[in-house]
Motif scaffolding. Structure first.
Motif, mmCIF file in Angstrom:
data_model
loop_
_atom_site.group_PDB
_atom_site.id
_atom_site.type_symbol
_atom_site.label_atom_id
_atom_site.label_comp_id
_atom_site.label_asym_id
_atom_site.label_seq_id
_atom_site.Cartn_x
_atom_site.Cartn_y
_atom_site.Cartn_z
ATOM 1 N N PRO A 147 0.624 -1.214 0.003
ATOM 2 C CA PRO A 147 -0.211 -0.300 -0.299
ATOM 3 C C PRO A 147 1.006 0.930 0.106
ATOM 4 C CG PRO A 147 0.109 -0.855 1.691
ATOM 5 C CD PRO A 147 0.935 -1.954 1.344
ATOM 6 N N ASN A 148 0.228 2.026 -0.637
ATOM 7 C CA ASN A 148 0.710 3.567 -0.611
ATOM 8 C C ASN A 148 2.251 3.626 -1.094
ATOM 9 O OD1 ASN A 148 -1.166 4.768 1.221
ATOM 10 N ND2 ASN A 148 -0.566 3.889 2.668
ATOM 11 N N VAL A 149 2.764 3.215 -2.329
ATOM 12 C CA VAL A 149 3.521 3.433 -2.685
ATOM 13 C C VAL A 149 3.425 3.082 -4.878
ATOM 14 C CG1 VAL A 149 4.669 2.726 -1.078
ATOM 15 C CG2 VAL A 149 4.813 0.877 -2.228
ATOM 16 N N PHE A 155 8.822 1.161 -2.616
ATOM 17 C CA PHE A 155 8.570 0.151 -1.348
ATOM 18 C C PHE A 155 9.893 0.644 -0.317
ATOM 19 C CE2 PHE A 155 9.189 -4.176 -0.111
ATOM 20 C CZ PHE A 155 8.156 -4.037 0.923
ATOM 21 N N ARG A 156 10.894 -0.452 -1.047
ATOM 22 C CA ARG A 156 12.405 -0.020 -0.062
ATOM 23 C C ARG A 156 12.745 0.961 1.000
ATOM 24 N NH1 ARG A 156 15.933 -2.246 -5.543
ATOM 25 N NH2 ARG A 156 14.708 -4.446 -5.618
ATOM 26 N N ASN A 160 9.046 -1.583 6.058
ATOM 27 C CA ASN A 160 9.067 -1.668 7.912
ATOM 28 C C ASN A 160 8.487 -0.345 8.834
ATOM 29 O OD1 ASN A 160 9.908 -3.987 8.163
ATOM 30 N ND2 ASN A 160 11.701 -3.855 7.626
ATOM 31 N N SER A 161 7.496 0.285 7.944
ATOM 32 C CA SER A 161 6.900 1.674 8.322
ATOM 33 C C SER A 161 6.008 1.716 8.283
ATOM 34 C CB SER A 161 7.556 3.516 7.182
ATOM 35 O OG SER A 161 6.998 2.937 6.361
ATOM 36 N N ALA A 162 5.516 2.326 9.392
ATOM 37 C CA ALA A 162 4.283 2.910 8.857
ATOM 38 C C ALA A 162 3.145 3.054 8.074
ATOM 39 C CB ALA A 162 3.153 4.522 10.209
ATOM 40 N N LYS A 163 3.704 3.846 6.527
ATOM 41 C CA LYS A 163 3.206 3.952 5.582
ATOM 42 C C LYS A 163 2.731 2.600 4.844
ATOM 43 C CE LYS A 163 4.398 5.690 1.388
ATOM 44 N NZ LYS A 163 5.960 6.989 0.226
ATOM 45 N N THR A 164 3.961 1.616 5.090
ATOM 46 C CA THR A 164 3.304 0.564 4.542
ATOM 47 C C THR A 164 3.249 -0.556 5.037
ATOM 48 O OG1 THR A 164 5.992 -0.559 4.534
ATOM 49 C CG2 THR A 164 4.977 0.896 2.415
ATOM 50 N N LEU A 169 -3.591 0.359 8.102
ATOM 51 C CA LEU A 169 -4.255 1.432 6.351
ATOM 52 C C LEU A 169 -5.789 1.789 6.566
ATOM 53 C CD1 LEU A 169 -3.194 1.841 3.568
ATOM 54 C CD2 LEU A 169 -4.982 -0.193 2.793
ATOM 55 N N LYS A 170 -6.282 2.655 6.616
ATOM 56 C CA LYS A 170 -7.135 3.240 6.835
ATOM 57 C C LYS A 170 -8.623 3.186 5.434
ATOM 58 C CE LYS A 170 -7.121 3.501 11.141
ATOM 59 N NZ LYS A 170 -7.161 2.798 12.430
ATOM 60 N N LYS A 171 -7.300 3.197 4.597
ATOM 61 C CA LYS A 171 -8.747 3.494 2.853
ATOM 62 C C LYS A 171 -7.356 3.095 1.937
ATOM 63 C CE LYS A 171 -7.539 8.664 3.112
ATOM 64 N NZ LYS A 171 -8.497 10.197 2.849
#
Length: 454
Positions: A147-149, A155-156, A160-164, A169-171
């Protein structure tokens, strides 16, 4: 994520010799140096799901509110706008027609508003990269979705961050699918089906599902009728992003009664949950990173668990099958017995025809190796239509090549040559480059006791 836990059609018996790219073609290869054109499954023939809606409701909730790791998801996430998909990287030639067919199916069977675009702000980016690039990012994955990339580099940098983190994930607004561009056309397509389904729908896989790509046994190559029912329910107007499990559960009976009326009067199976220790044992047995003896021990452990659980479904058959595969190199007779047990278990299990087709390749290989062509054909012939309907070119080509050897044993040489030639177009889709197709030809030809006469 499509892991490297796959029911590869492994036919190596004690009589088989390993093949290399440089070996000379045997009689199983066509006379000249050019293989026939690649064949494709142009028209899908999915079977409508025959499950009880009560079973489907339970499956929907377990698929949608858990991760493959077992972690719970508090709320449902999905796209709330029409979904756009674009392709980047260096896609193989087979990707575009396979993607077009998949989008067509999603629009018509699952009723999802999804289209392909070239716009950079597409909701889903499919990036075609090398297998090495994928392994450097996730070593045990053949392909994956994040998600989010939009790129593997992104992605790399965000791993391991909140982003992925799917749990946070909320939406869903932007996702990326990473597919191999140096794999066979079938492997690319199989990844496409599974990862796009998880990009837009449920994130979990369940081994108890015998008729679904949402299952890490990877028996099913393309989205099934059951899968399309799940995705259609996932995008039903009465559900929305952010709903809890209880909220979704309250609305599912009405949704399923409307979109799958044939499931209303069916009795549920209520298959038992799959324990984590069985999943771990299967992954150790068939996944990368373990030695032969540990693989066999893990497969034996998985089989013991299946028996302890009292399973009478496809998971028992798959446990026998996995153990048999790993026994072949050390004890061909015991492996054959385990394949027979697998077939017996699958014969009793519902929705297990593709599983039986994989087992049939192994049992018929033993028949061919023993010079029993008619017995081999009796095993093979019922599976050809099943493999074709499942759109599994690897399975179909292997069955056809085995049938050609069986026909040779029955002195039906002209028929054998026709079947062998017809198989090669499917083999090109399933196995990829010419050297891989010819290696499979040599491997299966080596089973026959007639090989020494040519």
């Amino acid at each position: 994520m499509r892991r490297l836990v796959v029911p590869i059609v492994c036919l190596a018996l004690s009589a088989c010799m390993p093949a290399t790219r440089s070996e000379s073609p045997t009689r199983a290869a066509v006379a000249d140096t050019t293989l026939p054109p690649m064949k494709i499954f142009a028209t899908p023939h999915p079977m409508p799901t025959s499950r009880s809606n009560r079973d489907i409701s339970r499956d929907f909730l377990d698929l949608s509110f858990k991760m493959e790791s077992g972690r719970a998801l508090e709320t449902m996430t999905r796209f709330e706008t029409p979904i756009t998909v674009r392709v980047t990287g260096r896609p193989p030639a087979s990707l575009q027609p396979d993607l077009s067919r998949l989008i067509y199916r999603l629009r018509n069977e699952a009723k999802i508003d999804i289209t392909q675009t070239n716009a950079k702000n597409a909701n889903i980016t499919i990036e075609a990269i090398s297998r090495d690039q994928i392994k450097r990012s996730l070593p045990h994955a053949a392909c994956f979705v994040a998600p989010n990339v939009s790129t593997i580099t992104e992605f790399r940098n965000s791993r391991n961050s909140a982003k992925t983190n799917w749990v946070l994930l909320k939406k869903r607004e932007k996702l990326a699918i990473f597919l191999p561009n140096d794999a066979s056309p079938q492997e690319v397509r199989d990844c496409l089906h599974e990862e796009l389904a998880q990009a837009i729908g449920p994130l979990n896989d369940l081994y108890r599902l015998s008729d679904s790509v949402f299952n890490d046994d990877n028996v099913h190559a393309v989205l099934t009728g059951f899968d399309m029912t799940i995705l259609r329910a996932y995008y039903d107007p009465s559900l929305s992003n952010g709903m809890t499990r209880d909220q979704v559960a309250a609305r599912l009976p009405t949704i399923l009664a409307r979109i799958n009326p044939r499931g209303q009067g069916r009795s549920p199976l209520y298959l038992k949950e799959t324990p984590r220790d069985w999943i771990n044992a299967i992954q150790r047995a068939l996944g990368p990173g373990t030695g032969p003896s540990e693989r066999r021990a893990s497969a034996q452990h998985a089989l013991n668990i299946a028996r302890r659980e009292g399973w009478n479904d496809h998971r028992l058959g798959f446990s026998h099958y996995a153990y048999a595969r790993l026994l072949q190199s050390v004890d061909s007779d015991r492996a054959y017995t385990q394949f027979l047990y697998a077939d017996q278990a699958l014969r009793r299990a519902p929705h297990s025809n593709p599983h039986r087709a994989f087992v049939a390749t192994q049992l018929s290989a033993y028949k061919v190796s023993g010079g029993r062509g008619e017995e081999a054909m009796a095993l093979i012939d019922p599976q050809l239509e099943i493999a074709a309907r499942a759109e599994n070119a690897v399975l179909l080509a292997t069955l056809m090549l085995l049938r050609a050897e069986a026909l040779e044993l029955a002195n039906r040489h002209d028929e054998a040559q026709i079947v062998r030639l017809d198989s090669l177009g499917w083999a090109r889709y399933g196995f990829g480059p010419d050297w891989a197709v010819r290696a499979k030809l040599r491997e299966i030809a080596a089973l026959s006791p007639l090989k020494g006469r040519y």
